[in-house]
Design an enzyme around this catalytic site. Structure first.
Site, short mmCIF file in Angstrom:
data_model
loop_
_atom_site.label_atom_id
_atom_site.label_comp_id
_atom_site.label_asym_id
_atom_site.label_seq_id
_atom_site.Cartn_x
_atom_site.Cartn_y
_atom_site.Cartn_z
N GLY B 69 77.98 6.09 41.12
CA GLY B 69 77.03 6.79 40.27
C GLY B 69 77.66 7.23 38.97
CB THR B 70 81.03 8.66 38.26
OG1 THR B 70 80.83 9.88 38.99
CG2 THR B 70 81.90 8.93 37.06
CD GLN B 179 72.66 15.77 44.65
OE1 GLN B 179 72.15 15.83 45.77
NE2 GLN B 179 73.96 15.59 44.47
CB SER B 196 75.45 8.02 43.50
OG SER B 196 76.58 7.89 44.31
CB ALA B 197 74.47 3.81 47.49
CG HIS B 198 78.36 8.57 47.98
ND1 HIS B 198 78.90 9.80 48.26
CD2 HIS B 198 78.39 8.45 46.64
CE1 HIS B 198 79.24 10.38 47.13
NE2 HIS B 198 78.95 9.59 46.13
CB CYS B 322 88.59 31.11 44.81
SG CYS B 322 87.09 31.36 45.75
#
Lengths: 462, 462
Positions: B69-70, B179, B196-198, B322
């Protein structure tokens, strides 16, 4: 079916299959996350990196996984060039590199102060000379690239000697090891190395980029925290695990399998010219990949040959112009100056049986003869023969608009019609003719008199 | 184990598993080859493209498969910006885009005449206003980007209205649908779309880039003949097949599953503030993804909270400072102006059982109380309480060098020591304090008086 095109893509190795299956269950989570699925994925990723680094011969923190070998080449070259921007922008490549290397080198030309590219020529076997390569290095050379072995003809390049020359000149050397990494590590003091898992029986979607510590490198494009800032995007972890496992597996079998396939390829190299008239086997007969052999058949069109071999259940590839979308012959064959028509590349996958090779040798002569017959190639034309007493001293053959192998066939048909010492001028606008008419002259013992526009001059010598 | 982080990566859908297994056998060859293994691969690729295009709502020749996807975002933005170079170089994004969009937008700033970037602000729910977005479009705007729904808080963006504004301004809109694509197509007249497939239960290693016909697009970097010249390198065909098959599968289940998960998320949204004191549930309660909810817990450090939830067998993620490598709070929470300490994102994978959510609601209060106790947060401090008659009208708390959530805890401990109308000045150099001290004031009904360097001024109002 006999699949003889492993240099293009190899079927999945059983170990890759097994590792992939396991990693799909255990390695689908984000290895950057702190929860247990993430930690499990991180362990798998770390282990894969260690295994791959060991096979490459580098440290784990020098090795990065990319989405393909092409990606590794493109990002490795871009990062290295950017890291050496102050030195200059000149790139040295061999003329027979994989298209991904040539694309990356040439795509930068003209971009502002982008690099000039020097393509180091090769000899008729497809090898560069280390001296010639060294002479191409300049003070402004930012990067040198050399494949470990050629993907189309199997010739092994003198990487060690070229690496020494590059080291002496202070130029980083990127080695494209896509075709050889499954057979063994690349010797020599390379700076960057690239490879592709689906060439050794790993899954598609995984490339390797190794960047030695100390090599200047500035990743290009937007990055994130993945792969130490070298390769952005969520990694393909199950495939990475399978790639590393299968690399280890093929390496453990490599010595034995290489010896076995080398014998089969030697047999093809020896027998094809005996069984099929007018064939040129190309590439270095000794310094070569164990599993790969390429030959070209005069008066044959590569696409039909591939189609007929496919009907006979053999899957092979070709560098002939008619099998490319651009209708130009392979740049590798062109750089070697060898015949491109009727070109066949055979690359045997691991496990290829002797019987499959024997069946290929049985089938090939009939297939080639059939293609030649359909193209109307008379056996006599291929022999030259006696000339009529009143033959003209020069002839012109108009093959304009005709594609490979027609211009060469027309030339062969009439060469016997001029006396020894006479000339034939072939008119052809086919890209392949520029390579194949000189190659035909070399093979048939005639003199190639050069080209003037679309006119090719040939002098009959025998 | 309960894995509640599907927005990060979803486990492989059974249909993806099955399709991947089949495609590993049938789809390992090069789909550009003419022999039967190649033709079989080509058929699989064509079918996958048609299925994915149907799910996206575009033509098959408008859809390209990328390695992530990136990658789709980076190459989609770069190609679109280059294609519109003559118009200008200005980019509009929302302030809460995925980091891949923000990286790509900002990585170009300063590169020669690279683009300026306008980040459109969001409201406290995380949504952009279409009017504000439209006002950011300029004559030199080359590209606008807007996510379909936010990855950290689940808020659905007004894509349709923004797309209309972009169309009116003649600016292409790229929608990052990472998403939401598993839940349904993106409505509105978008120009480019990425996914993005995952994220929907497909395998890692597959992204989608859709580019509508007529959208100016100039692929950047070296290309080859793959994916119509959009995405170079040997494609990950088995994973592509699995991605397309699982997208179709999750879509067929989407309506039912969305309704089911929406109820579970509503329960979390309602119950967590009842069960745990001092919690802020963030994101739009109605216009949201069905499976995702985020809340922040005052006086809690996110990393410890994640660790304790992991020990209790819940895998969740966090936007707290954090838990990030840079020790800065999530840019999404920052843009929304909401509390970042003790932040928990829950994203339920398909098939999550009601009982798992119930167990989470049972476990959470004790976990949060435990973390607070260990940090020494007295219940009384959290309540303010009566002030001694001789209390000073102003106090200074030195929390320099202390990280989230300590500065806020120190503030809470002493706010009861000044009278109503009195002030506490907190000295803090923690990045998170800039977000969390104002957010605490908002939650507790005090007045935030602004920041001067490392000094934060708070006036007690209750």
């Amino acid at each position: 079916m006999a699949y003889f095109d492993s240099a293009s893509s190899a079927p999945l190795h059983p170990v890759a299959h097994e590792a992939l299956r396991a990693a799909l269950d255990d390695g689908w989570a984000d290895p950057a996350r702190l929860y247990r699925e993430g930690r499990r994925a991180r362990l798998l990723l770390d282990a894969a990196r260690e295994a791959a680094a060991e096979a490459v011969g580098c440290r784990p923190d020098e090795l990065f996984f990319t989405p393909s070998g092409t990606y590794a080449v493109h990002s490795g070259m871009a990062g290295s060039l950017a890291g050496r921007r102050r030195v200059g922008a000149h790139v040295v490549v061999s003329a027979v590199e994989h298209s991904s290397v040539l694309h990356a080198a040439h795509s930068r030309v003209g971009e502002g102060d982008g690099p000039a590219v020097t393509e180091v020529p090769v000899d008729r076997t497809g090898a560069v000379s280390p001296q010639t390569y060294a002479a191409a290095l300049r003070p402004d050379t930012a990067l040198a690239c050399l494949q470990s072995a050629n993907h189309e003809v199997g010739t092994v390049q003198p990487v060690g000697a070229v690496a020494e020359a590059c080291r002496a000149a202070g130029v980083p050397l990127l080695v494209d090891a896509a075709q050889s990494l499954g057979w063994g590590p690349v010797d020599g003091a390379w700076s960057l190395l690239t490879a592709s898992a689906h060439k050794w029986g790993g899954p598609a979607g995984v490339g390797l980029l190794a960047v030695r510590k100390g090599v200047r490198f500035a990743p290009q494009g937007p990055v994130d925290e993945r792969e130490s800032g070298r390769v952005p995007g969520f990694g393909n972890l199950p495939a990475i695990v399978a790639a590393a496992a299968s690399l280890r597996a093929v390496r453990s079998e490599a010595e034995r399998e290489a010896a076995r396939l080398r014998v089969l390829v030697d047999r093809i190299r020896a027998r094809v010219p005996e069984l099929v008239p007018d064939v040129e086997v190309v590439g270095d007969p000794v310094r070569r990949l164990p599993h790969l052999v390429t030959f070209s058949c005069l008066y044959v069109d590569g696409e039909t040959l591939l189609h007929e071999l496919d009907r006979a259940e053999f899957s092979v590839s070709s560098g002939s112009s008619c099998t490319s979308s651009t209708l130009t012959p392979s740049h590798v064959l062109r750089a070697m100056g060898v015949l491109s028509e009727g070109n066949v590349r055979i690359s045997l996958p691991s496990g290829t049986e002797e019987a499959e090779v024997e069946r290929f040798l049985e089938v090939l002569p009939g297939v080639v003869a059939g293609v030649r017959a359909r193209l109307g190639v008379p056996a006599a034309a291929r022999e030259g023969g006696a000339t009529a007493p009143d033959a003209a001293a020069s002839l012109v053959v108009d093959a304009l608009g005709k594609l490979c192998p027609i211009p060469v066939i027309e030339l062969a048909k009439v060469i016997g019609d001029v006396p020894v010492g006479g000339t034939v001028t072939v008119l052809s606008d086919d890209e392949a003719a520029r390579l194949d008419i000189p190659a035909w002259c070399e093979m048939r013992g005639h003199e190639y008199g050069g080209r003037n526009g679309t006119a090719f001059l040939v002098r009959r010598l025998a």
